[in-house]
Design an enzyme around this catalytic site. Structure first.
Site, PDB file in Angstrom:
ATOM      1  N   ARG A   1       9.578   5.728  -3.544  1.00 50.25           N
ATOM      2  CA  ARG A   1      10.021   6.848  -4.689  1.00 50.25           C
ATOM      3  C   ARG A   1      11.331   7.344  -4.494  1.00 50.25           C
ATOM      4  NH1 ARG A   1       5.643  10.035  -2.264  1.00 50.25           N
ATOM      5  NH2 ARG A   1       3.729   9.301  -3.390  1.00 50.25           N
TER       6      ARG A   1
ATOM      7  N   ARG B   1      -8.586  -6.770  13.644  1.00 51.52           N
ATOM      8  CA  ARG B   1      -7.753  -6.054  14.753  1.00 51.52           C
ATOM      9  C   ARG B   1      -8.738  -4.815  15.161  1.00 51.52           C
ATOM     10  NH1 ARG B   1      -3.832  -7.510  17.515  1.00 51.52           N
ATOM     11  NH2 ARG B   1      -2.455  -5.420  17.315  1.00 51.52           N
TER      12      ARG B   1
ATOM     13  N   TYR C   1      -9.788  -5.045   3.207  1.00 54.82           N
ATOM     14  CA  TYR C   1      -9.147  -3.931   3.519  1.00 54.82           C
ATOM     15  C   TYR C   1      -9.300  -2.763   2.749  1.00 54.82           C
ATOM     16  CZ  TYR C   1      -4.796  -2.002   5.681  1.00 54.82           C
ATOM     17  OH  TYR C   1      -3.853  -0.983   6.492  1.00 54.82           O
TER      18      TYR C   1
ATOM     19  N   ARG D   1       0.806  -1.101   0.046  1.00 52.76           N
ATOM     20  CA  ARG D   1       0.007  -0.035  -0.132  1.00 52.76           C
ATOM     21  C   ARG D   1       0.674   1.112   0.085  1.00 52.76           C
ATOM     22  NH1 ARG D   1      -5.167   0.170   2.278  1.00 52.76           N
ATOM     23  NH2 ARG D   1      -4.862   1.701   3.549  1.00 52.76           N
TER      24      ARG D   1
ATOM     25  N   GLU E   1      -3.062   6.595  19.248  1.00 49.87           N
ATOM     26  CA  GLU E   1      -3.854   5.216  18.629  1.00 49.87           C
ATOM     27  C   GLU E   1      -3.134   3.922  19.286  1.00 49.87           C
ATOM     28  OE1 GLU E   1      -4.835   5.529  14.463  1.00 49.87           O
ATOM     29  OE2 GLU E   1      -4.746   3.344  14.241  1.00 49.87           O
TER      30      GLU E   1
ATOM     31  N   ARG F   1       0.469   5.795  16.755  1.00 50.53           N
ATOM     32  CA  ARG F   1       0.808   6.870  16.142  1.00 50.53           C
ATOM     33  C   ARG F   1       0.056   8.037  16.974  1.00 50.53           C
ATOM     34  NH1 ARG F   1      -2.631   5.961  10.275  1.00 50.53           N
ATOM     35  NH2 ARG F   1      -4.565   5.011  11.464  1.00 50.53           N
TER      36      ARG F   1
ATOM     37  N   ASP G   1     -10.102   1.059   1.106  1.00 53.57           N
ATOM     38  CA  ASP G   1     -10.098   2.380   1.562  1.00 53.57           C
ATOM     39  C   ASP G   1     -11.513   2.930   1.204  1.00 53.57           C
ATOM     40  OD1 ASP G   1      -7.639   2.831   2.820  1.00 53.57           O
ATOM     41  OD2 ASP G   1      -6.650   3.082   0.679  1.00 53.57           O
TER      42      ASP G   1
HETATM   43  P1  FAD Z   1     -17.903   0.919   8.576  1.00 54.03           P
HETATM   44  O1  FAD Z   1     -17.673   2.310   8.695  1.00 54.03           O
HETATM   45  O2  FAD Z   1     -17.323   0.063   9.709  1.00 54.03           O
HETATM   46  O3  FAD Z   1     -19.608   0.720   8.862  1.00 54.03           O
HETATM   47  C1  FAD Z   1     -20.208  -0.325   9.203  1.00 54.03           C
HETATM   48  C2  FAD Z   1     -21.391   0.365  10.179  1.00 54.03           C
HETATM   49  O4  FAD Z   1     -22.185  -0.953  10.414  1.00 54.03           O
HETATM   50  C3  FAD Z   1     -20.728   0.716  11.602  1.00 54.03           C
HETATM   51  O5  FAD Z   1     -21.346   1.912  11.872  1.00 54.03           O
HETATM   52  C4  FAD Z   1     -21.248  -0.369  12.462  1.00 54.03           C
HETATM   53  O6  FAD Z   1     -21.830   0.038  13.966  1.00 54.03           O
HETATM   54  C5  FAD Z   1     -22.691  -0.985  11.813  1.00 54.03           C
HETATM   55  N1  FAD Z   1     -23.230  -2.253  12.095  1.00 54.03           N
HETATM   56  C6  FAD Z   1     -22.404  -3.458  12.160  1.00 54.03           C
HETATM   57  N2  FAD Z   1     -23.183  -4.459  12.506  1.00 54.03           N
HETATM   58  C7  FAD Z   1     -24.314  -3.910  12.833  1.00 54.03           C
HETATM   59  C8  FAD Z   1     -25.321  -4.552  13.117  1.00 54.03           C
HETATM   60  N3  FAD Z   1     -25.470  -5.867  13.402  1.00 54.03           N
HETATM   61  N4  FAD Z   1     -26.797  -3.695  13.519  1.00 54.03           N
HETATM   62  C9  FAD Z   1     -26.576  -2.510  13.072  1.00 54.03           C
HETATM   63  N5  FAD Z   1     -25.365  -1.873  12.690  1.00 54.03           N
HETATM   64  C10 FAD Z   1     -24.266  -2.607  12.549  1.00 54.03           C
HETATM   65  N6  FAD Z   1      -9.828   4.816   4.186  1.00 54.03           N
HETATM   66  C11 FAD Z   1      -9.203   5.999   3.458  1.00 54.03           C
HETATM   67  O7  FAD Z   1      -9.781   6.118   2.246  1.00 54.03           O
HETATM   68  N7  FAD Z   1      -8.350   6.762   4.015  1.00 54.03           N
HETATM   69  C12 FAD Z   1      -7.909   6.843   5.140  1.00 54.03           C
HETATM   70  O8  FAD Z   1      -7.087   7.595   5.698  1.00 54.03           O
HETATM   71  C13 FAD Z   1      -8.367   5.884   6.011  1.00 54.03           C
HETATM   72  N8  FAD Z   1      -8.058   5.862   7.320  1.00 54.03           N
HETATM   73  C14 FAD Z   1      -8.404   4.635   7.939  1.00 54.03           C
HETATM   74  C15 FAD Z   1      -7.884   4.665   9.384  1.00 54.03           C
HETATM   75  C16 FAD Z   1      -8.522   3.718  10.441  1.00 54.03           C
HETATM   76  C17 FAD Z   1      -7.952   3.696  11.534  1.00 54.03           C
HETATM   77  C18 FAD Z   1      -9.362   2.861   9.770  1.00 54.03           C
HETATM   78  C19 FAD Z   1      -9.750   1.465  10.754  1.00 54.03           C
HETATM   79  C20 FAD Z   1      -9.733   2.976   8.585  1.00 54.03           C
HETATM   80  C21 FAD Z   1      -9.360   3.835   7.683  1.00 54.03           C
HETATM   81  N9  FAD Z   1      -9.766   3.905   6.459  1.00 54.03           N
HETATM   82  C22 FAD Z   1      -9.463   5.041   5.476  1.00 54.03           C
HETATM   83  C23 FAD Z   1     -10.735   2.998   5.807  1.00 54.03           C
HETATM   84  C24 FAD Z   1     -12.410   3.489   5.923  1.00 54.03           C
HETATM   85  O9  FAD Z   1     -12.481   3.736   7.175  1.00 54.03           O
HETATM   86  C25 FAD Z   1     -13.274   2.443   5.282  1.00 54.03           C
HETATM   87  O10 FAD Z   1     -13.256   2.337   4.096  1.00 54.03           O
HETATM   88  C26 FAD Z   1     -14.778   2.906   5.512  1.00 54.03           C
HETATM   89  O11 FAD Z   1     -15.029   3.471   6.917  1.00 54.03           O
HETATM   90  C27 FAD Z   1     -15.543   1.499   5.570  1.00 54.03           C
HETATM   91  O12 FAD Z   1     -17.016   2.035   5.463  1.00 54.03           O
HETATM   92  P2  FAD Z   1     -18.012   0.603   5.821  1.00 54.03           P
HETATM   93  O13 FAD Z   1     -19.314   1.225   5.442  1.00 54.03           O
HETATM   94  O14 FAD Z   1     -17.369  -0.497   4.906  1.00 54.03           O
HETATM   95  O15 FAD Z   1     -17.748   0.039   7.164  1.00 54.03           O
HETATM   96  N1  UDP Z   2       3.440   0.901   7.756  1.00 51.43           N
HETATM   97  C1  UDP Z   2       4.597   0.881   8.449  1.00 51.43           C
HETATM   98  N2  UDP Z   2       5.066   1.874   8.903  1.00 51.43           N
HETATM   99  C2  UDP Z   2       4.586   3.076   9.036  1.00 51.43           C
HETATM  100  C3  UDP Z   2       3.303   3.102   8.357  1.00 51.43           C
HETATM  101  C4  UDP Z   2       2.841   2.043   7.693  1.00 51.43           C
HETATM  102  O1  UDP Z   2       5.250  -0.197   8.468  1.00 51.43           O
HETATM  103  O2  UDP Z   2       5.165   4.093   9.564  1.00 51.43           O
HETATM  104  C5  UDP Z   2       2.910  -0.465   7.231  1.00 51.43           C
HETATM  105  C6  UDP Z   2       1.854  -0.903   8.196  1.00 51.43           C
HETATM  106  O3  UDP Z   2       2.284  -2.585   7.910  1.00 51.43           O
HETATM  107  C7  UDP Z   2       0.712  -0.648   7.748  1.00 51.43           C
HETATM  108  C8  UDP Z   2       0.966  -0.722   6.339  1.00 51.43           C
HETATM  109  O4  UDP Z   2       2.310  -0.236   5.962  1.00 51.43           O
HETATM  110  O5  UDP Z   2      -0.398  -1.756   8.128  1.00 51.43           O
HETATM  111  C9  UDP Z   2      -0.176   0.181   5.514  1.00 51.43           C
HETATM  112  O6  UDP Z   2      -0.131   1.419   6.004  1.00 51.43           O
HETATM  113  P1  UDP Z   2      -1.185   2.351   5.860  1.00 51.43           P
HETATM  114  O7  UDP Z   2      -0.907   3.551   6.161  1.00 51.43           O
HETATM  115  O8  UDP Z   2      -1.740   2.288   4.359  1.00 51.43           O
HETATM  116  O9  UDP Z   2      -2.339   1.846   7.023  1.00 51.43           O
HETATM  117  P2  UDP Z   2      -3.510   2.111   7.340  1.00 51.43           P
HETATM  118  O10 UDP Z   2      -3.455   2.886   8.785  1.00 51.43           O
HETATM  119  O11 UDP Z   2      -4.245   3.019   6.285  1.00 51.43           O
HETATM  120  O12 UDP Z   2      -4.469   1.024   7.445  1.00 51.43           O
END
Ligand code: FAD
Ligand code: UDP
Length: 365
Positions: free
Chosen positions: A175, A248, A347, A171, A299, A279, A349
């Site tokens: 560069r 996780r 996984y 991911r 976090e 982080r 985005d």
């Molecule tokens: P979710 O947002 O998980 O929504 C699922 C919903 O279903 C939840 O509200 C939950 O409560 C509900 N639900 C589950 N089971 C039930 C049930 N039985 N009854 C009623 N409701 C229920 N993406 C990016 O593009 N850029 C980023 O920088 C980025 N950073 C991230 C950082 C973190 C820490 C994480 C964890 C993810 C990140 N993502 C990022 C990914 C992004 O969060 C997801 O792609 C997106 O939010 C997923 O949307 P979703 O609707 O699939 O799931």
């Molecule tokens: N990663 C790492 N060092 C960093 C940032 C990311 O080793 O400083 C690795 C880590 O395994 C992570 C993966 O790169 O799960 C992808 O990073 P990304 O930032 O895309 O993860 P996200 O937080 O969006 O899941």
């Protein structure tokens, strides 16, 4: 007999919200069921001290898909934020993703040629990397792997890098230019005003029940819709009958500080194994905030257990194989479609979630 709703959407995360919006466009009546007390899933943010705080981790919107960008821009305008996280290791700071700044900081190399030569000496030979460690070393060499990847990844995933799939590290860009932009995508930014107003707009025309678990709801309200879109955990839907998939989870310690600038950047990764958090997020920097105070979140990663929020699917071989078995059950389930990060155990985005929801709705309509 006509049912009360054409569609029940389980989950008000991005996938559910996009689906609700699209379904309304084609004239369907939708009910969204959300077990949390608010909508938005993991992209939810909330204003504190005038700052949009990302409740479930830092979210930067980025995409290379024109269609997805155009779609997102129906609901918001984006600012010009570019994600350039820093890494802290052993009292030093490094630029991410892996680029000419990082090579200079680690090796003192100044030209792409010097950096490439140094990397070749470090890379090891893994023509077919079998796990994240081998993939990382073959990409960035052993020193960079040990400084910036090993500790962070093992904290984040709670597993040895030799037990994780290579794709996770793919991911990140590598560069030979002095470019700290974490993403290669053409479009990037933070929605002006936050993510929550976007999901609220998407849900404007749907009926929404928050604080309602689908499984309890279904027990009382069987048969009120023609179709169900389920974005919760696929293994939970089937009562974990084939065994539980692994996820996780993440926990945030958030505090307001009486200073205007704590770390000078939206995100600083702590890449050594000793610091317990992965982080620190300083939310105001996503929007170039000038407030007097600041809000930060540390976090922490942990293994998921029942009752916790599942954040990341663990897409290793064992879990993917189990998911495939659940998928077979899902394909046989009449009138239920599984979507989103938890429903598809992928996984994704945000842009992939939007793309998948657009495609899925096209298919069912
Ligand atoms: P979710 O947002 O998980 O929504 C699922 C919903 O279903 C939840 O509200 C939950 O409560 C509900 N639900 C589950 N089971 C039930 C049930 N039985 N009854 C009623 N409701 C229920 N993406 C990016 O593009 N850029 C980023 O920088 C980025 N950073 C991230 C950082 C973190 C820490 C994480 C964890 C993810 C990140 N993502 C990022 C990914 C992004 O969060 C997801 O792609 C997106 O939010 C997923 O949307 P979703 O609707 O699939 O799931
Ligand atoms: N990663 C790492 N060092 C960093 C940032 C990311 O080793 O400083 C690795 C880590 O395994 C992570 C993966 O790169 O799960 C992808 O990073 P990304 O930032 O895309 O993860 P996200 O937080 O969006 O899941």
């Amino acid at each position: 007999m006509k049912k009360e709703y054409d569609l029940i959407i389980v989950g008000s995360g991005l996938y559910g919200c996009v689906t609700a919006y699209l379904a309304h466009q084609v004239g369907w009546r939708c009910l969204v069921i959300e077990k949390r007390s608010f909508v938005g899933g993991n992209i939810r943010d909330e204003v504190r001290e005038g700052i949009n705080v990302h409740l479930y981790g830092p979210h930067v919107f980025h995409t290379r898909y024109q269609e997805v960008w155009d779609f997102a821009n129906l609901f918001t305008r984006f600012n010009h934020f570019r994600y350039c996280p820093l890494a802290r290791y052993g009292g030093k700071m490094y630029n991410l993703p892996f680029n000419m700044h990082t090579f200079y900081q680690l090796y003192g190399t100044q030209t792409p040629e010097e950096a490439a030569l140094r990397l070749r000496q470090e890379q090891g030979i893994y023509p077919h990397p079998r796990n994240l460690e081998e993939k990382a070393i073959s990409m960035v060499g052993r020193t960079m792997y040990e400084t910036l990847i090993k500790g962070y990844t093992e904290k984040q995933w709670g597993r040895k890098t030799t037990e994780l799939p290579p794709f996770i590290i793919e991911r990140l860009p590598l560069r030979f230019t002095f470019d700290n932009n974490y993403f290669n995508d053409r479009y990037q930014g933070i929605p002006i005003g936050g993510y929550t107003p976007i999901v609220e707009k998407m849900l404007e025309k749907a009926d929404v029940l928050t604080g309602t678990d689908f499984f309890e709801f279904r027990a009382q309200n069987a048969d009120i819709a023609d179709k169900i879109i389920f974005t919760g955990m696929i293994d939970e839907y089937f009562g974990y009958r084939l065994g539980a998939l692994e996820y996780r989870s993440v926990r945030f310690e958030t505090e307001t500080l009486d200073c205007d600038n704590y770390q000078g950047n939206a995100v600083v990764n702590y890449t050594d194994g000793e610091v317990p958090y992965t982080r620190v997020i300083e939310h105001k920097h996503f929007e170039f905030g000038k407030q007097e105070k600041t809000v930060i979140s540390r976090e922490y990663s942990s293994e998921w257990a029942v009752g916790m929020e599942p954040y990341y699917p663990v897409n290793d071989e064992k879990n993917n194989a189990l998911y495939e078995q659940y998928k077979k059950l899902a394909d046989e389930e009449e009138n239920v479609i599984f979507g989103g990060r938890l429903g598809n155990y992928k996984y994704y985005d945000m842009d992939k979630v939007i793309a998948a929801a657009l495609e899925q709705l096209d298919r069912i309509v």
